[in-house]
Write a protein that holds these residues in place. Structure first.
Motif, PDB file in Angstrom:
ATOM      1  N   GLY A 133       0.693  -0.717   0.092  1.00  0.00           N
ATOM      2  CA  GLY A 133       0.134   0.419  -0.340  1.00  0.00           C
ATOM      3  C   GLY A 133       0.752   1.206  -0.198  1.00  0.00           C
ATOM      4  N   LEU A 134       1.909   1.401   0.809  1.00  0.00           N
ATOM      5  CA  LEU A 134       2.802   2.690   1.069  1.00  0.00           C
ATOM      6  C   LEU A 134       3.536   2.765  -0.425  1.00  0.00           C
ATOM      7  CD1 LEU A 134       4.582   1.803   4.534  1.00  0.00           C
ATOM      8  CD2 LEU A 134       2.594   3.879   3.857  1.00  0.00           C
ATOM      9  N   VAL A 143       0.760   3.936  -3.077  1.00  0.00           N
ATOM     10  CA  VAL A 143       0.846   5.489  -2.277  1.00  0.00           C
ATOM     11  C   VAL A 143       1.862   6.572  -2.949  1.00  0.00           C
ATOM     12  CG1 VAL A 143       0.310   7.626  -0.706  1.00  0.00           C
ATOM     13  CG2 VAL A 143      -1.371   5.047  -1.218  1.00  0.00           C
ATOM     14  N   LEU A 173       1.923   6.928  -6.600  1.00  0.00           N
ATOM     15  CA  LEU A 173       1.138   8.108  -7.108  1.00  0.00           C
ATOM     16  C   LEU A 173       1.627   9.649  -6.152  1.00  0.00           C
ATOM     17  CD1 LEU A 173      -1.830   6.663  -5.886  1.00  0.00           C
ATOM     18  CD2 LEU A 173      -1.297   6.699  -8.215  1.00  0.00           C
ATOM     19  N   VAL A 174       2.072   9.840  -5.384  1.00  0.00           N
ATOM     20  CA  VAL A 174       2.501  11.513  -5.350  1.00  0.00           C
ATOM     21  C   VAL A 174       3.798  11.305  -6.169  1.00  0.00           C
ATOM     22  CG1 VAL A 174       3.420  11.711  -2.783  1.00  0.00           C
ATOM     23  CG2 VAL A 174       1.787  10.857  -2.510  1.00  0.00           C
TER      24      VAL A 174
END
Length: 80
Positions: free
Chosen positions: A43-44, A47, A50-51
């Motif tokens: 998950g990290l 994310v 995407l960032v």
């Protein structure tokens, strides 16, 4: 060849909307620490990707070029 009475080759297909099972599925096992850590890292990573895409992509989408307020001349053209 033997003719079947029903239009459907198997009777249970025709009765599928009315069928209810009396067998309960086994209970789900608890996730151990390594599975939780793995899911968290995945998950990290998603994310962070995407960032990072936003950080690198947003400046590329800007329509204003830096330095357009002044006359953009190369330094060698100053004549010094």
């Amino acid at each position: 060849m033997i003719r079947r009475r029903s239009a459907v080759p198997y009777a249970f297909v025709a009765e599928a909307d009315r069928f209810r099972s009396n067998v309960t599925p086994p209970p789900r096992g608890r996730a151990d620490a390594s599975r939780i850590a793995g899911r968290t890292l995945i998950g990290l990573t998603a994310v962070a990707g995407l960032v990072g895409a936003l950080i690198f992509g947003v400046p590329a989408l800007e329509t204003e070029q830096p330095g357009t307020g002044k006359a953009a001349r190369p330094e060698a053209a100053d004549g010094r």
